[in-house]
Design an enzyme around this catalytic site. Structure first.
Site, PDB file in Angstrom:
ATOM      1  N   HIS A 130      43.970  37.807  46.998  1.00 26.13           N
ATOM      2  CA  HIS A 130      44.146  38.009  45.557  1.00 26.13           C
ATOM      3  C   HIS A 130      45.005  36.896  44.992  1.00 26.13           C
ATOM      4  O   HIS A 130      45.929  36.432  45.675  1.00 26.13           O
ATOM      5  CB  HIS A 130      44.800  39.370  45.286  1.00 26.13           C
ATOM      6  CG  HIS A 130      44.643  39.805  43.872  1.00 26.13           C
ATOM      7  ND1 HIS A 130      45.509  39.412  42.880  1.00 26.13           N
ATOM      8  CD2 HIS A 130      43.691  40.554  43.279  1.00 26.13           C
ATOM      9  CE1 HIS A 130      45.097  39.920  41.739  1.00 26.13           C
ATOM     10  NE2 HIS A 130      43.997  40.610  41.936  1.00 26.13           N
ATOM     11  N   ASP A 182      38.894  46.118  45.914  1.00 23.59           N
ATOM     12  CA  ASP A 182      37.452  46.221  46.168  1.00 23.59           C
ATOM     13  C   ASP A 182      37.121  46.525  47.621  1.00 23.59           C
ATOM     14  O   ASP A 182      35.982  46.851  47.942  1.00 23.59           O
ATOM     15  CB  ASP A 182      36.757  44.911  45.759  1.00 23.59           C
ATOM     16  CG  ASP A 182      36.802  44.711  44.262  1.00 23.59           C
ATOM     17  OD1 ASP A 182      36.605  45.692  43.546  1.00 23.59           O
ATOM     18  OD2 ASP A 182      37.052  43.579  43.819  1.00 23.59           O
TER      19      ASP A 182
HETATM   20  N1  CMC Z   1      38.652  34.980  53.072  1.00 24.33           N
HETATM   21  C1  CMC Z   1      39.031  33.841  53.710  1.00 24.33           C
HETATM   22  N2  CMC Z   1      39.898  32.960  53.200  1.00 24.33           N
HETATM   23  C2  CMC Z   1      40.413  33.219  51.983  1.00 24.33           C
HETATM   24  C3  CMC Z   1      40.047  34.380  51.262  1.00 24.33           C
HETATM   25  C4  CMC Z   1      39.139  35.280  51.849  1.00 24.33           C
HETATM   26  N3  CMC Z   1      38.778  36.381  51.241  1.00 24.33           N
HETATM   27  N4  CMC Z   1      40.692  34.387  50.069  1.00 24.33           N
HETATM   28  C5  CMC Z   1      41.429  33.255  50.036  1.00 24.33           C
HETATM   29  N5  CMC Z   1      41.263  32.564  51.193  1.00 24.33           N
HETATM   30  C6  CMC Z   1      41.940  31.302  51.576  1.00 24.33           C
HETATM   31  C7  CMC Z   1      41.283  30.104  50.913  1.00 24.33           C
HETATM   32  O1  CMC Z   1      40.263  29.575  51.727  1.00 24.33           O
HETATM   33  C8  CMC Z   1      42.469  29.179  50.755  1.00 24.33           C
HETATM   34  O2  CMC Z   1      42.721  28.601  52.029  1.00 24.33           O
HETATM   35  P1  CMC Z   1      43.385  27.122  52.169  1.00 24.33           P
HETATM   36  O3  CMC Z   1      44.658  27.163  51.379  1.00 24.33           O
HETATM   37  O4  CMC Z   1      43.590  26.955  53.638  1.00 24.33           O
HETATM   38  O5  CMC Z   1      42.381  26.152  51.581  1.00 24.33           O
HETATM   39  C9  CMC Z   1      43.638  30.126  50.457  1.00 24.33           C
HETATM   40  O6  CMC Z   1      43.264  31.376  51.054  1.00 24.33           O
HETATM   41  C10 CMC Z   1      43.882  30.332  48.966  1.00 24.33           C
HETATM   42  O7  CMC Z   1      42.639  30.691  48.368  1.00 24.33           O
HETATM   43  P2  CMC Z   1      42.297  30.384  46.855  1.00 24.33           P
HETATM   44  O8  CMC Z   1      40.821  30.429  46.686  1.00 24.33           O
HETATM   45  O9  CMC Z   1      43.023  29.132  46.421  1.00 24.33           O
HETATM   46  O10 CMC Z   1      42.992  31.625  46.172  1.00 24.33           O
HETATM   47  P3  CMC Z   1      42.690  32.139  44.729  1.00 24.33           P
HETATM   48  O11 CMC Z   1      43.930  32.768  44.251  1.00 24.33           O
HETATM   49  O12 CMC Z   1      42.089  31.052  43.892  1.00 24.33           O
HETATM   50  O13 CMC Z   1      41.516  33.230  44.963  1.00 24.33           O
HETATM   51  C11 CMC Z   1      40.356  35.249  45.284  1.00 24.33           C
HETATM   52  C12 CMC Z   1      41.690  34.599  44.887  1.00 24.33           C
HETATM   53  C13 CMC Z   1      40.453  36.740  45.040  1.00 24.33           C
HETATM   54  C14 CMC Z   1      39.223  34.660  44.403  1.00 24.33           C
HETATM   55  C15 CMC Z   1      40.078  34.948  46.784  1.00 24.33           C
HETATM   56  O14 CMC Z   1      41.077  35.531  47.573  1.00 24.33           O
HETATM   57  C16 CMC Z   1      38.689  35.433  47.216  1.00 24.33           C
HETATM   58  O15 CMC Z   1      37.715  34.705  47.061  1.00 24.33           O
HETATM   59  N6  CMC Z   1      38.586  36.695  47.769  1.00 24.33           N
HETATM   60  C17 CMC Z   1      37.304  37.260  48.116  1.00 24.33           C
HETATM   61  C18 CMC Z   1      36.635  37.841  46.872  1.00 24.33           C
HETATM   62  C19 CMC Z   1      37.301  39.131  46.423  1.00 24.33           C
HETATM   63  O16 CMC Z   1      37.575  40.017  47.210  1.00 24.33           O
HETATM   64  N7  CMC Z   1      37.507  39.244  45.102  1.00 24.33           N
HETATM   65  C20 CMC Z   1      38.088  40.439  44.494  1.00 24.33           C
HETATM   66  C21 CMC Z   1      39.448  40.171  43.923  1.00 24.33           C
HETATM   67  S1  CMC Z   1      40.349  41.696  43.532  1.00 24.33           S
HETATM   68  C22 CMC Z   1      39.478  42.411  42.245  1.00 24.33           C
HETATM   69  C23 CMC Z   1      39.447  41.602  41.004  1.00 24.33           C
HETATM   70  O17 CMC Z   1      40.508  41.294  40.455  1.00 24.33           O
HETATM   71  O18 CMC Z   1      38.345  41.294  40.560  1.00 24.33           O
END
Ligand code: CMC
Length: 429
Positions: free
Chosen positions: A306, A363
């Site tokens: 998140h 989720d």
């Molecule tokens: N699985 C594997 N690696 C992950 C994941 C994941 N679910 N989420 C983040 N990471 C890693 C990402 O690869 C990155 O690694 P590095 O720093 O080594 O390159 C690091 O963690 C930071 O990720 P980010 O994409 O910069 O983080 P963000 O804050 O931009 O993204 C997120 C947040 C929710 C989009 C992401 O965690 C994600 O894609 N999760 C899976 C989709 C999901 O479950 N979404 C629902 C969110 S909660 C409900 C809502 O608010 O809608």
């Protein structure tokens, strides 16, 4: 004492005020930065940028805190209903009994959808995703319910708000019935908001739906947990589109589109799809974990991670408990819950997930609750949208009432070609 931050640009020092929120969080106010220095800031994904001041929802991602208007979400999930929580978010205070009764009557009065809208529903292809249908139909509401000039702005807003809260629920159930090719079920005055929804979804002339108060309660909790989440992607979309002074329906429709994405609300559908694949794979989760950790693979563990929570999402904790309760109630066992619990256990011990502070989000378990209620997979994100409506509405209302209101218009750093001449087509290589 007023606090400030200093920045030095080309040897010249500029002072930037620091604003402190009611929970002590500190923010550097850069609103005069360009005027004073000629420079703007760059913040991809707005990860470090507060776009507004808001008194609606407080989150602390490090400590796993979520409060609506100051009240912990856990207390609301235990004691409140979705309608009461919606009132709290939109009006700022919990309602008195009289106010709640009046709000419920208004929701009932506005629950039916204009019959002419059926033609639109019926003409969508059967395979259309319900989120696409919902966003189009919410936008179409303005055409069916135009602004009435004799009303004051406040009356117009109150009616639009009630209409949306009530009709979106009816339209969601309608889109499901039409998708199934079943007879529509109309809302009933004698049923509460959540019971009405379940009845509109599952009642049928051949098998009357028996309302189970435990499932009604579970649905209330599901919606309360989704009701607001400060400046998330869809809420930011509602505020941004709303800042151009479009009508409420258009702004909410934009929010629904943003929520549809698999990184946002669409994740609840994606989680169940992923858990089903693991289950079909004989329960072997190792390849999925390996792919999630592989930098060259775009795959992510859905329902994990998140932007704000760097500890366990408090909503996920409540949702996880609810899975067992709802499954007990429907006397079912869902193998996907076993997969989810094992996956969580494995991931939370894995150094990659520990180092990246990745925990289950709302989720991760919500799809299992919805499946147990009989909600079909392609309706999962619609269920999130109904829940998020009070949040979108209250944030939109707060933004248009803000005395410092401004159209949202970010800056950019241009990285394209410098000025060059137009080349006639016959002279191009
Ligand atoms: N699985 C594997 N690696 C992950 C994941 C994941 N679910 N989420 C983040 N990471 C890693 C990402 O690869 C990155 O690694 P590095 O720093 O080594 O390159 C690091 O963690 C930071 O990720 P980010 O994409 O910069 O983080 P963000 O804050 O931009 O993204 C997120 C947040 C929710 C989009 C992401 O965690 C994600 O894609 N999760 C899976 C989709 C999901 O479950 N979404 C629902 C969110 S909660 C409900 C809502 O608010 O809608």
């Amino acid at each position: 004492m007023k606090q400030s931050a200093k920045i030095i640009i080309d040897g010249k020092t500029f002072e930037l005020p620091i604003i402190t929120g009611s929970e002590g969080e500190r923010v550097i106010d850069i609103s005069r930065l360009r005027k004073d220095t000629g420079l703007v800031t760059l913040d991809p994904g707005f990860a470090n940028t507060a776009s507004c001041q808001s008194s609606i929802t407080f989150m602390d991602g490090e400590r796993g805190i979520l409060r609506y208007r100051g009240i912990p979400v856990g207390q609301l999930a235990e004691h409140s209903t979705f309608v009461e929580t919606a009132y709290l978010l939109i009006n700022g205070e919990l309602p008195t009994q009289k106010q709640l009764n009046r709000f419920s009557v208004m929701l009932n009065d506005h629950s039916v959808v204009h019959e002419d809208m059926r033609a639109f529903f019926e003409n969508f292809p059967r395979w259309a995703h319900p989120m696409g249908i919902l966003s189009s139909m919410v936008n179409a509401l303005r055409a069916f319910y135009p602004e009435i000039l004799e009303r004051t702005e406040e009356e117009e807003i109150n009616i639009s708000v009630t209409r949306l809260l009530s009709k979106v629920r009816t339209m969601a159930a309608m889109s499901y019935k039409i998708f199934r090719g079943h007879k529509l079920v109309y809302p009933r005055h004698d049923l509460t908001y959540a019971a009405n929804f379940l009845n509109m979804m599952f009642d049928s002339p051949v098998r009357p739906y028996v309302i189970d108060e435990h499932l009604v309660q579970a649905l209330n909790v599901f919606w309360i947990l989704h009701a607001d989440h400060e400046q998330n992607c869809s809420t930011a979309a509602v505020r941004l589109v709303g800042s151009a002074k479009v009508n409420l329906y258009a702004a909410i429709s934009a929010g629904i589109c943003a929520l549809w994405g698999s990184l946002h609300g669409g994740a609840n559908q994606a989680v169940v799809e992923m858990l089903s694949q693991i289950h079909a794979n004989g329960g072997d989760m190792a390849p999925f974990i390996a792919r999630a950790k592989d930098k060259n693979d775009p795959f992510r563990l859905m329902g994990f991670g998140h932007r704000v929570y760097k500890s366990y999402d408090p909503r996920a904790r409540i949702m996880k408990k609810m899975c067992d309760r709802v499954l007990d109630r429907v006397k079912g066992h869902d193998p996907l819950l076993d997969v989810a619990k094992r996956l969580e256990e494995v991931a939370l011990k894995d150094p990659y997930f520990i180092d990246h502070h990745l925990y289950p989000n709302v989720d991760f378990y919500s799809g299992i609750v919805l499946r147990a209620m009989g909600i079909p997979l392609n309706m999962f994100t619609v269920m999130f949208a109904i829940g998020r409506l009070p949040g979108w509405i209250s944030q939109w209302k707060e933004s248009i009432e803000d005395p410092n209101w401004k159209i949202h218009r970010p800056r950019q750093i241009y990285t394209g070609p410098n000025e060059r001449d137009y080349v006639p087509i016959q002279e191009r290589d």
